[in-house]
Structures are given as C-alpha cells and as structure tokens.
Design a protein around this motif. Structure first.
Motif, PDB file in Angstrom:
ATOM      1  N   CYS A  59       0.830  -1.213   0.000  1.00 31.70           N
ATOM      2  CA  CYS A  59       0.000   0.000   0.000  1.00 31.70           C
ATOM      3  C   CYS A  59       0.862   1.259   0.000  1.00 31.70           C
ATOM      4  CB  CYS A  59      -0.935  -0.023   1.209  1.00 31.70           C
ATOM      5  SG  CYS A  59      -1.988   1.440   1.356  1.00 31.70           S
ATOM      6  N   VAL A  60       1.886   1.301   0.872  1.00 28.22           N
ATOM      7  CA  VAL A  60       2.758   2.479   0.931  1.00 28.22           C
ATOM      8  C   VAL A  60       3.505   2.657  -0.381  1.00 28.22           C
ATOM      9  CG1 VAL A  60       4.700   3.512   2.142  1.00 28.22           C
ATOM     10  CG2 VAL A  60       2.974   2.253   3.423  1.00 28.22           C
ATOM     11  N   TYR A  61       3.969   1.551  -0.951  1.00 35.81           N
ATOM     12  CA  TYR A  61       4.675   1.591  -2.231  1.00 35.81           C
ATOM     13  C   TYR A  61       3.798   2.227  -3.314  1.00 35.81           C
ATOM     14  CZ  TYR A  61       8.644  -0.287  -4.872  1.00 35.81           C
ATOM     15  OH  TYR A  61       9.791  -0.430  -5.596  1.00 35.81           O
ATOM     16  N   ALA A  62       2.503   1.847  -3.333  1.00 37.34           N
ATOM     17  CA  ALA A  62       1.590   2.376  -4.348  1.00 37.34           C
ATOM     18  C   ALA A  62       1.334   3.866  -4.155  1.00 37.34           C
ATOM     19  CB  ALA A  62       0.278   1.600  -4.296  1.00 37.34           C
ATOM     20  N   LYS A  63       1.205   4.304  -2.903  1.00 44.23           N
ATOM     21  CA  LYS A  63       0.961   5.732  -2.657  1.00 44.23           C
ATOM     22  C   LYS A  63       2.174   6.585  -3.028  1.00 44.23           C
ATOM     23  CE  LYS A  63      -2.521   5.232   0.987  1.00 44.23           C
ATOM     24  NZ  LYS A  63      -2.900   5.539   2.390  1.00 44.23           N
ATOM     25  N   VAL A  64       3.362   6.091  -2.717  1.00 44.68           N
ATOM     26  CA  VAL A  64       4.569   6.845  -3.085  1.00 44.68           C
ATOM     27  C   VAL A  64       4.710   6.910  -4.601  1.00 44.68           C
ATOM     28  CG1 VAL A  64       7.079   6.876  -2.948  1.00 44.68           C
ATOM     29  CG2 VAL A  64       5.733   6.297  -0.926  1.00 44.68           C
ATOM     30  N   THR A  65       4.347   5.840  -5.293  1.00 42.53           N
ATOM     31  CA  THR A  65       4.415   5.842  -6.756  1.00 42.53           C
ATOM     32  C   THR A  65       3.485   6.894  -7.345  1.00 42.53           C
ATOM     33  OG1 THR A  65       4.968   3.491  -6.759  1.00 42.53           O
ATOM     34  CG2 THR A  65       4.137   4.427  -8.815  1.00 42.53           C
ATOM     35  N   HIS A  66       2.303   7.082  -6.716  1.00 40.51           N
ATOM     36  CA  HIS A  66       1.352   8.062  -7.237  1.00 40.51           C
ATOM     37  C   HIS A  66       1.887   9.489  -7.135  1.00 40.51           C
ATOM     38  CE1 HIS A  66      -2.563   9.663  -8.361  1.00 40.51           C
ATOM     39  NE2 HIS A  66      -2.467  10.508  -7.336  1.00 40.51           N
ATOM     40  N   LEU A  67       2.832   9.756  -6.236  1.00 40.31           N
ATOM     41  CA  LEU A  67       3.407  11.101  -6.140  1.00 40.31           C
ATOM     42  C   LEU A  67       4.084  11.509  -7.439  1.00 40.31           C
ATOM     43  CD1 LEU A  67       5.017  10.992  -2.578  1.00 40.31           C
ATOM     44  CD2 LEU A  67       2.941  12.184  -3.255  1.00 40.31           C
ATOM     45  N   PHE A  68       4.676  10.533  -8.152  1.00 35.05           N
ATOM     46  CA  PHE A  68       5.452  10.851  -9.353  1.00 35.05           C
ATOM     47  C   PHE A  68       4.785  10.352 -10.627  1.00 35.05           C
ATOM     48  CE2 PHE A  68       8.276  10.117  -5.720  1.00 35.05           C
ATOM     49  CZ  PHE A  68       8.900  11.347  -5.642  1.00 35.05           C
ATOM     50  N   HIS A  76       7.416  -4.013  -9.418  1.00 25.94           N
ATOM     51  CA  HIS A  76       6.357  -4.050  -8.416  1.00 25.94           C
ATOM     52  C   HIS A  76       5.001  -3.939  -9.109  1.00 25.94           C
ATOM     53  CE1 HIS A  76       3.943  -2.578  -4.975  1.00 25.94           C
ATOM     54  NE2 HIS A  76       4.800  -3.271  -4.249  1.00 25.94           N
ATOM     55  N   PRO A  77       3.934  -4.444  -8.500  1.00 17.57           N
ATOM     56  CA  PRO A  77       2.604  -4.265  -9.114  1.00 17.57           C
ATOM     57  C   PRO A  77       2.263  -2.820  -9.425  1.00 17.57           C
ATOM     58  CG  PRO A  77       2.477  -5.886  -7.367  1.00 17.57           C
ATOM     59  CD  PRO A  77       3.874  -5.330  -7.326  1.00 17.57           C
ATOM     60  N   SER A  78       2.874  -1.859  -8.703  1.00 15.57           N
ATOM     61  CA  SER A  78       2.619  -0.438  -8.990  1.00 15.57           C
ATOM     62  C   SER A  78       3.492   0.095 -10.113  1.00 15.57           C
ATOM     63  CB  SER A  78       2.853   0.393  -7.725  1.00 15.57           C
ATOM     64  OG  SER A  78       1.994  -0.033  -6.694  1.00 15.57           O
ATOM     65  N   GLY A  79       4.441  -0.717 -10.621  1.00 13.05           N
ATOM     66  CA  GLY A  79       5.305  -0.273 -11.698  1.00 13.05           C
ATOM     67  C   GLY A  79       6.737  -0.067 -11.234  1.00 13.05           C
ATOM     68  N   CYS A  80       7.623   0.173 -12.208  1.00 10.58           N
ATOM     69  CA  CYS A  80       9.051   0.373 -11.924  1.00 10.58           C
ATOM     70  C   CYS A  80       9.430   1.835 -11.770  1.00 10.58           C
ATOM     71  CB  CYS A  80       9.894  -0.243 -13.045  1.00 10.58           C
ATOM     72  SG  CYS A  80       9.858  -2.044 -13.087  1.00 10.58           S
ATOM     73  N   LEU A  81       8.449   2.739 -11.824  1.00 10.38           N
ATOM     74  CA  LEU A  81       8.782   4.161 -11.796  1.00 10.38           C
ATOM     75  C   LEU A  81       9.379   4.576 -10.465  1.00 10.38           C
ATOM     76  CD1 LEU A  81       8.468   6.486 -13.862  1.00 10.38           C
ATOM     77  CD2 LEU A  81       6.485   7.222 -12.567  1.00 10.38           C
ATOM     78  N   ILE A  82       8.961   3.925  -9.375  1.00  8.62           N
ATOM     79  CA  ILE A  82       9.491   4.308  -8.079  1.00  8.62           C
ATOM     80  C   ILE A  82      10.960   3.921  -7.962  1.00  8.62           C
ATOM     81  CG2 ILE A  82       8.776   2.150  -7.001  1.00  8.62           C
ATOM     82  CD1 ILE A  82       8.849   5.662  -5.414  1.00  8.62           C
ATOM     83  N   ASP A  83      11.365   2.820  -8.607  1.00  8.03           N
ATOM     84  CA  ASP A  83      12.788   2.459  -8.626  1.00  8.03           C
ATOM     85  C   ASP A  83      13.597   3.497  -9.400  1.00  8.03           C
ATOM     86  OD1 ASP A  83      12.908  -0.457  -7.452  1.00  8.03           O
ATOM     87  OD2 ASP A  83      11.190  -0.416  -8.811  1.00  8.03           O
TER      88      ASP A  83
END
Length: 1000
Positions: A467-476, A692-699
C-alpha cells in the motif's frame, strides 16, 4: 600628402559620406552606446584607493650609471658569454662565487648604501628597444658557470613591498614564476629567462618568506613590449573619439518608455539588483574599439599609459610570450607548459590585486582593489539573492570565466519556472494520493494473493502489503506527468534560444564580436609537432604548420577506439551492479530482521544505488586521465579545439557512467523477467528482477534522487571543502616550518606572491569540470524529468549554492587564473542541444513504457466502466488493478503452508490457466502495446514541432542589437577616416612639406 588626402575625399564621395562627423551626430536624437572596455580616466575606471596599488610609470625609469653597471655585472652570472674559438675558460665554483659576491657587496655599498641589503637580479637599468629576435639561445653554458650563479644574498633588512610592484615601487608585476632552488633544470631556466629578457620583459627575483627552497620570478611588461604584442595579438582597444549610435525609435515610443520609467521609479526597488553606488567600477562607457596598431596609436584613447592596458590584458600578453619562448634548441623546446611539466618551474600565474578583506567597511572606505570588491559584492553568502556583477568578473578574470558565470546565472534563473511547475505536479500527486483509485484498490486488496518474488526464500504475499509503495508511486506517476514532460521539453528550447540572445548582448558589450576569427592561435605543441609541414592559411594567407590527413585520421581512430573501450567498461560495471541486485534480492528476502524482510525491494534498490554511486565516482577519476591522454594524442590545432575535444570525451564518459544504470532501470528492469513457472534466469542461476505491481517508476525515481543528491554534495565538497582543507594544511605547515617563514607574525605580512603561492591552483582543465557538472545536472533535469518532477527544484537549490561556492573559490581559495577570452560556451552549447533532443525521446519512452499512464488510459477508454461515457474521473479506473493482474496455478497447497490457495496473481496481460490457450498474451496486451507505440510517435512529433516553431520565432540576436552594430560600424569607419585626415593635416603643418603616410 595631397595624393593621400585626395584619395580619402574621393572615397567619401563615392560612399556618400558626410564631410564632418558632427553632421552625422546632428542628424537625429542620439543615445549613448554601452561598451565595457575602459576608456575613462583612471579615477573612473578603478574602485576607490586603487590608484596607489596599481600605478606604474609612464615610461621605464632612468637608472644611475653606476647602478646599471652593478646590476649588469650581477645579471651576467646567469648569462655569461661563450668562450672564443680556441680558448678554454674554466672557473671553479669558489672563484666564480667570490667574483659574484664581490659584485653584489659593491652594489650594496654604492647603490643601496647599506651593508646587508638584499640584492638580486633586477631590470632597473634603462629599458632599451631591442631588435625583434624571436628566440635567442645560449648554446655554450657550462655547468661550472651555472653552479657559480648566486640566486640571492640574504640580509637582516629587506625592502618592504606591497606585493604588487617591483622593489622600485613603480613597475607593476604582471606575472609570477615559481621555481625551487634545488631543481636540477638550471640551464633550461636560465636560457628561458634570458630569452624572456630578449623579448622585452623585465625580471626580478625574490625568495619566499615561507619556504627557503622557493624562489619567485616577477615579470613586468614595459609599455613598448605591451604595444608590440598587443598589435601582434590583434587586441581591440578603445578608440580615441567617443561616438553614439542613432536612436531610431519614434517619439511616441520614446514617450512610452519615459512613462514606464516614471512608473518604475514609484515602485519599490528590486532587491536583487546591485547598488551602482557600491560598484563604482561598473560605470558604463561609450567608446568604440579597434585592433591596436602602433602606427595608428594616435587614434586610441591613451589618457594614461598606466590604465590603458588592464591587468587582465597585461597578464594575457605576458602569457602569450611565455607560451612561445624557447628554453633549448629545437622547435619543440618552447613554452612555459613544458617547463612546468619537467619541473623547471613549479607554478606560473598572474598575481591577485591584493587581499580580499579589509578592516574598514566598504560602504564608508571603498574597495581596496578589484578582488576586495568582488568578495564584498559577489562571493559573500549574505548576497546570495543578488545579481552577479558580470562586468567586474569579466574585467578581473577574463571573458571566458565571465561567460561561464553569465551562463550559470542564466541557467539558474530559468530553473525557477521549471522548479515551480515541478513542485506543483508533485503537490498535485500528494493531494490526490488518498483519492487515487489505483492506490485504493491496492490498499484494500487484502484477499489478493501475489506470486512469490524470488525462487527459494520467498512466499506468496498479499497485494495490500504494498500500500505504501503504491501511494509513493502516485506522487510521481499521476495525471500531471505528461504535461510536465511536454513543458520541460519546451523549457529546454526556450532556455537555449534566449541564452543565444543573452550571449549576443554580452559579446557586443564585451567587444568580442570579431575576436574568434582574429585571435584563435595555434597551440605551441601543435606548432612543435608539425613544424616541418606547412601550408598557407586560407584566411590569413600566411604559412602555418599543417597536420596531414592520414596522420589526423589515424590518431582519431585510436582515440575513438579508446572511447568505445571505456564505454564498454562502464557497461561492464552496470552489469556487475545488476548481478549484485539479483543476489541481494534473495538475501534480503530471507533476512532475519523482519523489517528488512518485509521491505526487501527498498533494501535491494537502495543498496544497489549506493554501490552504483561509489562505482560512478571511482570511474570518473580514471576517465579524466584517459580523456586527457587521448586528447593529447590527437594533437588539436588550437586551444579551443583541444578544450572542445577534451570536453566531449569527458561528457561522453561521465554521461554514460552516470546514466547507464538509470537507463537500465527505466527501460529494461522487469521487461524480460518472464512469468511464474517460466522465469528467465541469468547464467541459469539468478532469476531476473521484476517490477512491483505499482510499476518500476518508483525504482527509477529512487535511483535519480539518490545519485543527484549525493553527487551534488560530493561536488560541492570537492569544489570548496577540499581547497579549504589544502589551504589550511599549507598555512599549518607554514606556521610550523622553520627558516624565514617563522619570523612573520601572521599571513597578512607576507607579500602577495607568497600568499598566492600558498593558494591552490585552478583546475588543470580550466572550466571543463565546472561546465561538465552543470551539463550533467541539466541532463538529469530534463532527460528523466517525467519520473522525478522534483529534479528542477533540487537543481535550483544546488545552483544558488553553486554560484556563491564558485565565486568564493575563485576569489579566495584559488590563484588568479590566466584571463582568457571566449565568445561563447564552446562545445557545451551543442551538447545542451543534443540533451534537449534526447530528453524528448527518453521522456516519451518513460511515459509510454515505464509508467502506468498508457495502461490506465487504455483501460479507462476500452475496458473500464466508463467505456460509453468517456473518461471523466478516477471512478473510470475502478477494477483496473484486477484487470492488470494475471492468474497462475501454483498447484495444490502444501501442508503447513500459511497460504491455503492454489492460485496467485502476477503483473502481466496473460490468459488464465483454465483457458484454451493458457498463459498466452491477451487482446488487452496488444491494445496497450499499440497505444504505447502510438503515444511515442505522437508525443515526439508534437514536441519536436513545438520546439522547432519556438526556435524559429526567437531570433538568435535582438533586432535592435543588429541595427546598433551596423550603425556603429559605419560611424567607426567615418571616425577613422576623419581622425587619419586630421592627423595628416597636423603633420603637414608641422613639417611644412609634403608628408606621405601609408594607410595602415
């Protein structure tokens, strides 16, 4: 005389010129032209209290006959005449030493009137015009004569000096050479100094007060020598008459500008502007300039020979002579650079103009010198929000460094709108984070079981754990990403186009319009290497050394091979980091600490980024040495070609080194991982990473943020912290050292040459490192800005600090660099344009491939609940997460397993195992792929079209500047003709006969 004046008059009639310049000036309302070269009186062109420190005599002083004889007897200790043919002259060291000592003691009694007064070689004898002999070599210098030379006679009482003048208190020090008395290169040094005197330079030696082994050679260029080389170097100097250009504005427009000026006077003063009252040195002047000529000396504004050639111009002339003076026989045995390389001299630099601090405030007592003025109005941290005094920077450090700070200030100012828009996009993602449909579905998916992320030690997990991973991904990765990518592509074009206009104005104000064609000189190394082959220069019509095409191509091929080898080394390092990530992924997944085990993806990415940063900074040291070696191997023709070649290699090396891992994460991470039951493995051992299921953009965001942050901190430390530590260590050794240095109470009592010697030299590659740092930052700001919208804000904060760091470093921590000239930022402009083009492509691929923008877009319009209603809000993405996950059959659950389910989900568009074609790509996969390719094509063409249209609309040079340049060129021709005619008429009246003077 009659014939010459008649030709001038006929020429004027043919051109339709006026008979008097006054008629031209009376045509219309006139406006003064702003030019930066000094043509006012010395009191107007220097800060307060500068005349005392910078004064030199109008002509060399007459020395007494006895003093000249004594000085001549001393100076011959380094340049004894060779023996006559058939004779053998052998003097022991003791005999020659006694002879020199007697001459020195006699000089002390007669000329100075004191017994223990310090006497050294000097140029106090009357300067005599010498024939133009380019290089004089003394072939027969025996070792006995060189050993017998006495460098100094130390006494208790030493003459005091401000550190800016010779011991006579009149001759200005234009350059400083430093050598060690223990150096074995005595013959080369003596020959070099002898040839410097033959070129017209005056030399004087002083021992160091901090190190008994150090000796300083002070160089002064007399007036005649300055004039000779100013003419050879085509240095433009202020023309005698002040002229004006015609203001073609209409009366209504002038009235409008007057009203605007009145309104501005009522508004509060701009706090960023510098106070002109505090900068008396920045007064505008209105002089035209022309290449200096001794034959036309009467045309130029020579109110005072002291200030006609500025300090930076004098230093540049002396440096020109140092670069072309021989120290041995042979065409390759020339130049101060070679002498610095073989340790004949330890350093060569122009002196600073005094200290940068004062006991008295600058507002009440004025500036002591230009350096003090720069420190108070530029280098202090308290004025970080002020504009830079570019004219003063250019006058002290030269046009090349002035252009660098002008470009850096322009880049920093243009980052403000980019940083604000990026911050707005980030805040938009922050405020919509909780309302995002995708984040809600991930956080509420407590029953969705995901397949294990590794082979051995990983177990199935629930989707809500991320959940936290997905929310941080939405920032960018949100709706503003595409808009910001387009904005930054347009911003890069606007930045470069308006910089061209700004550069045109600076080159006009600094009188650099015609410099490039006239003064781009050959490198001494090129002249020495290819002196046997010559060809006629098509521009100048003079023979010059020529590099054969075959030799040039062979050297270029070797250089290109070296570049590809180093790039392959970078790719090898990236591959090693990838292998480390694969190994670390399994280790962190089975870690004993539950926090690390739960966040093993963050731990893997973080450690991988840190190791990658260490590798990047380590390889940068190797790349610099390799680039320097390959550039010297190519033997570039001019200094600008050498610098451009070296800069290009450094950029290629460091750009690939810095961005290769970022490209891997953006475009390759998770693309070739395979699927459950059929994963791809490296060397059949390590399973490839998947997103990650939220995508690789956070990496990608984590990679960019960590590298950009730590690299800026490291660069700032190396730029300021490292020189500070070195200078502190030098002062510490100076206090603890013995000899003369311990007699000084503090550093303030040292002469200026000793203070400058204890400072750090400027980087060996000049401004390459400064530009390279900013250009790489520009790449980070534009290339992957879609993944990290806070990059412009970080760059802006760094550059605000960078300007004052560089200013403080140049003014206080570095020796004064040689004032060089330049018309632009060189090859860096082309590199910036290339980065702007690459940024459009990479951002298109980041949005289409790395982010989830296109899959969400396709789902909303084709598969979501709003198919027939159109894309309206976040509700149209309901069910997107379930649609983007496929199903895998793990088999019957084993006994004792905490997951009692047969099926798990994984991120892909594949058919379920119970379908007729299990695990094949679904139709949605092909729809998403087609949409991605279409988006890349449309995005690139749209942005390139906008960029080209904006570049077409913005001319490289302002229209008013073009008209002003043409008008002033016309008026300057009129002035030159009229001034020459007046001069010929005066000569005719003076001589009372016909006087023929050839037009120069």
């Amino acid at each position: 005389m009659v014939h010459h004046s008649g030709s001038i008059q006929s020429f004027k009639q043919q051109k339709g010129m006026h008979n008097s310049i006054s008629e031209i000036l009376k045509e219309k309302t006139l406006k003064p032209s702003r030019r930066s070269l000094p043509c006012l009186a010395p009191s107007q062109t220097h800060p307060l209290n500068l005349n005392h420190f910078l004064s030199v005599p109008l002509s060399p002083s007459e020395a007494k006959p006895e003093a000249a004889r004594i000085t001549h007897s001393i100076s011959t200790s380094c340049s004894l005449l060779p023996p006559q043919p058939g004779q053998s002259v052998r003097l022991s060291t003791r005999q020659v030493g006694q002879l020199v000592s007697q001459s020195v003691l006699k000089g002390i009694h007669v000329y100075l009137g004191r017994k223990d007064r310090y006497v050294e070689e000097s140029e106090s004898r009357t300067y005599e015009a010498r024939p133009d002999q380019s290089f004089l070599i003394q072939k027969h210098i025996t070792r006995a004569k060189l050993e017998a030379r006495t460098d100094s006679v130390q006494g208790k009482n030493r003459p005091k000096s401000s550190g800016l003048l010779f011991r006579d208190g009149k001759k200005r020090i234009d350059y400083i050479l430093v050598y060690k008395k223990s150096s074995l290169q005595v013959e080369k040094r003596c020959t070099f100094e002898k040839n410097l005197r033959a070129e017209g330079m005056m030399l004087e030696k002083e021992p160091s007060l901090t190190n008994n082994d150090i000796m300083f050679v002070k160089i002064h260029a007399p007036w005649d020598t300055l004039c000779k080389y100013a003419e050879q170097m085509n240095i433009r100097m202020p023309f005698r008459k002040k002229c004006f250009f015609t203001d073609w504005k209409s009366k209504n427009l002038r009235r409008f500008h007057l009203r605007c000026g009145q309104i501005k006077s009522w508004l509060p003063r701009n706090p960023m502007k510098l106070d002109k009252a505090a900068l008396p040195d920045l007064e505008d002047t209105d002089c035209y300039t022309a290449p200096f000529s001794r034959a036309r000396m009467h045309h130029f504004t020579i109110n005072n020979r002291q200030s006609f050639f500025s300090n930076s111009t004098r230093s540049r002339i002396v440096h020109h002579v140092l670069q072309r003076t021989k120290y041995e026989d042979g065409k390759s045995k020339m130049g101060i650079n070679r002498l610095l390389g073989n340790s004949t001299y330890e350093a060569a630099f122009p002196p600073h103009e005094g200290g940068y601090k004062s006991r008295h405030p600058i507002k009440t007592h004025g500036a002591q010198n230009h350096r003090h003025l720069l420190y108070e109005r530029w280098a202090r941290w308290g004025i970080w929000y002020k504009y830079q005094p570019l004219d003063l920077i250019r006058r002290y450090f030269g046009e090349k460094i002035g252009l660098y700070f002008a470009w850096l200030g322009w880049y920093t100012g243009m980052l403000i709108p980019a940083a604000l828009v990026g911050l707005f996009v980030f805040l938009y993602g922050l405020f919509t984070m909780d309302s995002s449909q995708v984040s809600k579905e991930i956080c509420e998916a407590n029953t969705t079981i995901m397949c294990p992320m590794c082979e051995e030690n990983c177990s199935p997990w629930t989707l809500s754990d991320s959940c936290v991973y997905a929310k941080v991904t939405h920032l960018f990765d949100n709706g503003g990403t595409v808009f910001f990518a387009i904005f930054m592509a347009i911003w890069a074009t606007v930045f470069l186009e308006f910089w061209k206009r700004r550069r045109a104005e600076l080159t006009y104000d600094w009188d650099l319009i015609d410099w490039e064609e006239e003064e781009d000189e050959l490198r001494p190394q090129f002249e020495a290497k290819y002196s046997r082959v010559e060809r006629v220069n098509p521009i100048s019509g003079k023979p010059e050394p020529f590099q054969p095409l075959t030799d040039k191509l062979s050297r270029l091929m070797v250089s290109v091979s070296g570049i590809f080898f180093m790039i392959s080394l970078v790719l090898t390092a990236v591959f090693a980091v990838v292998v480390f990530r694969l190994i670390a992924m399994e280790k962190f997944a089975s870690f004993d600490w539950e926090f690390v085990k739960k966040n093993w993806q963050f731990a893997t990415s973080g450690t991988g980024v840190c190791i990658n940063f260490v590798i990047i900074m380590s390889l940068n040291v190797v790349y610099e040495k390799v680039a320097y070696l390959l550039t010297n191997l190519e033997h570039p023709r001019t200094e600008s070609e050498w610098e451009n070649s070296f800069a290009l290699k450094m950029f290629l090396f460091q750009f690939v080194n810095l961005n290769s891992s970022t490209f891997y994460i953006a475009f390759f991470l998770g693309r070739f991982a395979g699927r459950p039951g059929k994963y791809n493995k490296l060397f059949n051992r390590w399973r490839l990473e998947e997103c990650h299921p939220s995508g690789c953009l956070i990496d990608l965001c984590l990679q960019m943020g960590v590298i950009m942050f730590f690299k800026q901190i490291w660069n700032n430390f190396m730029e300021l912290g490292y020189p500070l530590l070195q200078n502190w260590w030098s002062r510490r050794k100076m206090k603890k050292g013995g000899g003369v240095g311990q007699n000084a109470e503090n550093t303030a009592q040292l002469p200026q040459w000793d203070k400058d010697w204890n400072l750090q030299p400027m980087n060996a590659h000049g401004l390459v490192d400064e530009y390279l740092e900013m250009v790489l930052q520009f790449g980070f700001t534009t290339i992957f800005v879609a993944a990290f919208p806070l990059a412009p804000l970080l760059a802006l904060l760094n550059n605000i600090i960078e300007i004052r760091l560089d200013a403080y470093k140049f003014v206080t921590q570095w020796r004064r660099p040689m004032p060089a000239r330049a018309t632009d930022i060189g090859i860096w402009h082309g590199i910036l344009e290339g980065i702007g083009v690459l940024a459009v492509i990479t951002n298109a691929f980041v949005i289409a491939i790395t982010s989830d923008y296109i899959p969400r877009f396709v789902y909303a319009f084709k598969y979501g609940p709003c198919v027939d209603k159109g894309y309206r809000n976040e509700k149209c993405l309901r069910g997107y997460m379930n649609s983007s996950l496929s199903v895998f059959d793990m088999g019957e659950p084993q006994n004792g397993s905490h997951v009692q389910t047969r099926y798990c989900r994984y991120r892909d568009y594949r058919a379920p195992p119970w379908s007729s074609a299990p695990y094949d790509f679904t139709l949605q996969f092909w729809h998403v792929l087609a949409a991605r390719l279409a988006f890349i094509i449309v995005f690139e063409h749209l942005v390139y079209g906008i960029k080209s249209f904006i570049a077409y609309l913005i001319p490289d040079m302002p229209k008013g500047l073009c008209e002003r340049m043409r008008r002033e060129k016309y008026l300057m021709q009129e002035l030159m003709y009229e001034a020459e005619l007046e001069h010929l008429q005066k000569e005719k009246k003076k001589n009372g006969k016909r006087y023929h003077h050839e037009w120069p």
